[in-house]
Scaffold this active site. Structure first.
Site, short mmCIF file in Angstrom:
data_model
loop_
_atom_site.label_atom_id
_atom_site.label_comp_id
_atom_site.label_asym_id
_atom_site.label_seq_id
_atom_site.Cartn_x
_atom_site.Cartn_y
_atom_site.Cartn_z
N TYR A 143 0.85 -1.19 0.00
CA TYR A 143 0.00 0.00 0.00
C TYR A 143 0.88 1.23 0.00
O TYR A 143 1.82 1.34 0.79
CB TYR A 143 -0.90 0.00 1.25
CG TYR A 143 -1.80 1.22 1.35
CD1 TYR A 143 -2.82 1.43 0.43
CD2 TYR A 143 -1.63 2.14 2.38
CE1 TYR A 143 -3.65 2.55 0.53
CE2 TYR A 143 -2.46 3.25 2.48
CZ TYR A 143 -3.47 3.45 1.56
OH TYR A 143 -4.29 4.55 1.67
N ASP A 238 9.25 2.97 -0.04
CA ASP A 238 8.15 3.55 0.74
C ASP A 238 8.37 3.16 2.20
O ASP A 238 7.96 2.09 2.63
CB ASP A 238 6.81 3.06 0.22
CG ASP A 238 5.64 3.67 1.00
OD1 ASP A 238 5.90 4.36 2.01
OD2 ASP A 238 4.49 3.44 0.59
N LYS A 266 4.14 9.06 9.12
CA LYS A 266 3.93 8.37 10.40
C LYS A 266 4.94 8.80 11.47
O LYS A 266 4.81 9.88 12.02
CB LYS A 266 3.85 6.86 10.17
CG LYS A 266 2.64 6.51 9.27
CD LYS A 266 2.24 5.07 9.22
CE LYS A 266 0.92 4.89 8.49
NZ LYS A 266 0.96 4.17 7.24
C1 LIG Z 1 0.27 4.58 5.88
C2 LIG Z 1 1.02 4.32 4.63
C3 LIG Z 1 0.91 5.16 3.50
C4 LIG Z 1 -0.08 6.29 3.44
O1 LIG Z 1 0.17 7.28 4.35
P1 LIG Z 1 -1.03 8.32 4.73
O2 LIG Z 1 -0.37 9.27 5.65
O3 LIG Z 1 -2.11 7.48 5.33
O4 LIG Z 1 -1.45 8.95 3.45
C5 LIG Z 1 1.73 4.93 2.43
N1 LIG Z 1 2.62 3.92 2.44
C6 LIG Z 1 2.74 3.08 3.49
C7 LIG Z 1 3.76 1.99 3.45
C8 LIG Z 1 1.93 3.24 4.61
O5 LIG Z 1 2.03 2.37 5.63
#
Ligand SMILES: *Cc1c(COP(=O)(O)O)cnc(C)c1O
Length: 431
Positions: A143, A238, A266
């Protein structure tokens, strides 16, 4: 008799789609009423009926020190009192960017955004701009936020053209994203050979946390680095979830891989909305206004989020923190495995540092990609989740998510987990 929690959620549903601001919070796959949380402190949270829970959601990984840590609270309060948004540079941006640069080898420049979605979306725009190519490669079940180009995971099969996961994403758009399984270097190499000149970037979660947890096979990340180099594409890691969670600096430090661009969010916001993408000067200086690749944000780099991020990284920089997280993680895994064994329920726990998922599957057989995870007994998960909740443990409400903990989780919290897990696996055994 309805609880306050139930009444609040009914009111929320009346005024917001599904009653939430982000879908997984709605408990759709596990059933029941989501907790409306009023308060958090350390490892614990309290719902609207003042029931106490040990929290393993932890802001989906954003919380790593603990809820309402006094150091973070003080820093935020001091900063709030001097103004929250100016739309002008602030000192804290440079300070947080310097800390990120010091932790990540190969990073010269950092651009702040407000979410992980923006970080990945913007990194891919940059990758497309600098390579002059249009196509993107991702791995199924990874994701990367909800932007159009990345909302495609495609079905099974080694090499699939992207199909949208959501109505409203133009098929032509999703078709520019190729998808291939995690931990399958042969498929990845084949995909790149077929489309070499068209691929701008490969984006990947170095530890997959959004399909349930999948650790990288030995050599997987290094192999991706070699393939992208060979074909003149960029490797975009990511690290929105893993950055400063699985190690100081993130998965790239823990597993020894050097990406071209890194996406963060995060943890770096210390509980405030902060994201970032970063990399070498030659790439990042293509971003406006240094270069022609446009990307902007009214609230980007706003001082309160920057301040929360700075104090969070300052706490984490002490190497003892990651040793503590590792010890807590190992203890937690042992508790879950022992409780499952006592109840006669086969589970496989997959864990990297302070992220882990309990799968109802053969304990000895690694689950290496989404396709393998889809063969596990996810139908048992709602029973497990409900029993944990009834026993004072807040766990992510989907089997396709990782559970998190913080530096505030100690022996008392693990004892609560132990009792709850024993009850939960017994409930699963009866199901
Ligand atoms: C949470 C997450 C996202 C998206 O981040 P948001 O702040 O919710 O837009 C993208 N990549 C990874 C790996 C994530 O865990």
């Amino acid at each position: 008799m309805t609880t306050r929690n139930e009444r609040l959620f009914a009111a929320a549903r009346d005024v917001m789609p599904g009653g939430v601001s982000s879908p997984v919070r709605a408990f759709k796959t596990v059933g029941g009423t989501p907790l409306t949380l009023r308060r958090g402190k350390g490892a614990r949270v309290w719902d609207a009926d003042n029931r106490e829970f040990v929290d393993f959601v932890c802001g989906w990984g954003a919380q790593i020190i603990g809820h309402a840590d006094p150091r973070v609270v003080r820093r935020i309060q001091r900063r709030v009192a001097r103004g929250t948004v100016f739309g002008a540079p602030c000192i804290e941006e440079t300070q947080l960017a310097r800390r990120i640069r010091a932790a990540l080898p190969g990073v010269d420049r950092v651009r702040f955004v407000s979410t992980g979605t923006e970080a990945t979306m913007s990194a891919l725009r940059l990758a497309r701009a600098v390579t002059g190519r249009d196509y993107i490669v991702k791995c199924s079940g990874n994701y990367h936020g909800h932007s159009d180009a990345l909302l495609s995971s495609a079905g099974s099969g080694a090499l699939t053209l992207g199909v949208p996961d959501s109505p409203g994403v133009p098929p032509l758009w999703a078709a520019m994203t190729f998808t291939t399984p995690t931990n399958d270097l042969a498929s990845m190499a084949k995909l790149f050979e077929q489309h070499s000149e068209r691929i701008a970037a490969l984006i990947v979660e170095p530890v997959v946390g959004n399909a349930g947890l999948i650790p990288p096979d030995d050599g997987w990340l290094q192999g991706l680095s070699a393939i992208t180099k060979q074909h003149g594409a960029l490797l975009v890691l990511d690290e929105v979830m893993t950055g400063f969670r699985v190690a100081w600096g993130g998965a790239q430090r823990r597993f020894g891989v050097q990406p071209d661009l890194t996406c963060l969010a995060k943890v770096i916001g210390g509980g405030m909305p902060v994201g970032a993408y970063c990399g070498r000067a030659e790439l990042m200086d293509q971003v406006a206004p240094a270069g022609p690749v446009y990307q902007a944000g009214t609230l980007s780099g706003a001082p309160v989020g920057m301040a929360a991020g700075i104090v969070t990284l300052d706490v984490l920089e002490d190497p003892c923190t990651y040793e503590q997280l590792e010890r807590t993680g190992a203890a937690m895994q042992a508790i879950l495995e022992a409780a499952a064994k006592a109840a006669g329920v086969p589970i496989r726990v997959q864990r990297v540092g302070s992220m882990q998922t309990v799968f109802f599957a053969d304990p000895a057989k690694p689950l290496r990609c989404l396709e393998e995870i889809q063969t596990t007994q996810t139908r048992l998960f709602p029973v497990f989740h409900r029993a944990l909740l009834e026993n004072g443990v807040s766990w992510p409400p989907s089997n396709y998510e990782a559970a998190f903990f913080t530096l505030a989780h100690g022996p008392a919290e693990l004892e609560v987990l132990d009792r709850a897990a024993r009850a939960a696996f017994e409930a699963v055994a009866r199901a």
